[in-house]
Design a protein around this motif. Structure first.
Motif, PDB file in Angstrom:
ATOM      1  N   HIS A  44      -5.300  -7.870   4.861  1.00  0.00           N
ATOM      2  CA  HIS A  44      -4.720  -7.770   3.525  1.00  0.00           C
ATOM      3  C   HIS A  44      -3.697  -6.642   3.465  1.00  0.00           C
ATOM      4  O   HIS A  44      -3.893  -5.588   4.075  1.00  0.00           O
ATOM      5  CB  HIS A  44      -5.805  -7.503   2.480  1.00  0.00           C
ATOM      6  N   ALA A  45      -2.624  -6.871   2.714  1.00  0.00           N
ATOM      7  CA  ALA A  45      -1.631  -5.824   2.500  1.00  0.00           C
ATOM      8  C   ALA A  45      -2.257  -4.711   1.664  1.00  0.00           C
ATOM      9  O   ALA A  45      -3.103  -4.969   0.807  1.00  0.00           O
ATOM     10  CB  ALA A  45      -0.412  -6.399   1.786  1.00  0.00           C
ATOM     11  N   VAL A  46      -1.867  -3.478   1.941  1.00  0.00           N
ATOM     12  CA  VAL A  46      -2.438  -2.325   1.246  1.00  0.00           C
ATOM     13  C   VAL A  46      -1.328  -1.415   0.746  1.00  0.00           C
ATOM     14  O   VAL A  46      -0.160  -1.607   1.053  1.00  0.00           O
ATOM     15  CB  VAL A  46      -3.379  -1.522   2.175  1.00  0.00           C
ATOM     16  N   LYS A  47      -1.724  -0.402  -0.008  1.00  0.00           N
ATOM     17  CA  LYS A  47      -0.815   0.636  -0.467  1.00  0.00           C
ATOM     18  C   LYS A  47      -1.072   1.900   0.346  1.00  0.00           C
ATOM     19  O   LYS A  47      -2.158   2.063   0.914  1.00  0.00           O
ATOM     20  CB  LYS A  47      -1.035   0.905  -1.953  1.00  0.00           C
ATOM     21  N   PRO A  48      -0.094   2.828   0.417  1.00  0.00           N
ATOM     22  CA  PRO A  48      -0.258   4.031   1.235  1.00  0.00           C
ATOM     23  C   PRO A  48      -1.462   4.902   0.866  1.00  0.00           C
ATOM     24  O   PRO A  48      -2.014   5.586   1.720  1.00  0.00           O
ATOM     25  CB  PRO A  48       1.038   4.807   1.017  1.00  0.00           C
ATOM     26  N   ALA A  49      -1.892   4.873  -0.374  1.00  0.00           N
ATOM     27  CA  ALA A  49      -2.999   5.728  -0.808  1.00  0.00           C
ATOM     28  C   ALA A  49      -4.369   5.099  -0.565  1.00  0.00           C
ATOM     29  O   ALA A  49      -5.392   5.702  -0.884  1.00  0.00           O
ATOM     30  CB  ALA A  49      -2.852   6.065  -2.290  1.00  0.00           C
ATOM     31  N   ARG A  50      -4.423   3.930   0.018  1.00  0.00           N
ATOM     32  CA  ARG A  50      -5.685   3.245   0.264  1.00  0.00           C
ATOM     33  C   ARG A  50      -6.554   4.069   1.215  1.00  0.00           C
ATOM     34  O   ARG A  50      -6.074   4.593   2.210  1.00  0.00           O
ATOM     35  CB  ARG A  50      -5.403   1.869   0.873  1.00  0.00           C
ATOM     36  N   ASP A  51      -7.836   4.174   0.905  1.00  0.00           N
ATOM     37  CA  ASP A  51      -8.759   4.924   1.756  1.00  0.00           C
ATOM     38  C   ASP A  51      -9.115   4.110   2.993  1.00  0.00           C
ATOM     39  O   ASP A  51      -9.350   2.906   2.924  1.00  0.00           O
ATOM     40  CB  ASP A  51     -10.034   5.279   0.992  1.00  0.00           C
TER      41      ASP A  51
END
Length: 134
Positions: A44-51
């Motif tokens: 899945h695509a994520v955002k930079p702040a994803r843990d």
């Protein structure tokens, strides 16, 4: 607590981990790659702040190379490459795919990949002669 007295890290931002694992030179480049969709967490695509946690699987596209890795460790600081390689484990399919790509590049290099810098005077004359022939 670890043996050094610092608390163990349970999770970390994905852009920071990509930087500490030395996939990208800066965190901003890592964040740009994530925003562009070049990094996927469990498909899945994520955002930079994803843990990110130990055991997570990542797909990282750098140029035409795709890395499939499993996170094995987290580190707050960017360490030497030998230590950074201990933060992840590359899957067998990924390493075989990269080896095949490496062999392909050696056997059939991209045209013009051996050219460096500006053309010589002789090369400029050949280019000019080629272009004027049309």
């Amino acid at each position: 607590m670890t043996t050094s007295g610092h608390p163990a890290i349970e999770y970390m931002r994905i852009d920071k981990w990509l930087w500490t694992a030395r996939f990208y030179k800066t965190r901003s480049l890592a964040a740009q790659a994530i925003a562009a969709g070049h990094v996927r967490l469990a498909g899945h695509a994520v955002k930079p702040a994803r843990d990110l946690r130990c055991g997570d699987s990542l797909e990282i596209a750098i140029g035409d190379t795709i890395w499939s890795v499993v996170v094995r460790g987290l580190n707050e600081q960017r360490r030497p490459a030998v230590e950074a390689q201990q933060l992840y484990e590359e899957t067998r399919a990924s390493s075989e795919r990269r080896a095949t790509q490496r062999e392909t590049r050696l056997l059939a290099p991209v045209p013009g990949s051996d050219l460096r810098g500006r053309p010589t005077k002789k090369a400029r004359r050949q280019i000019r002669g080629f272009n004027e022939g049309f």
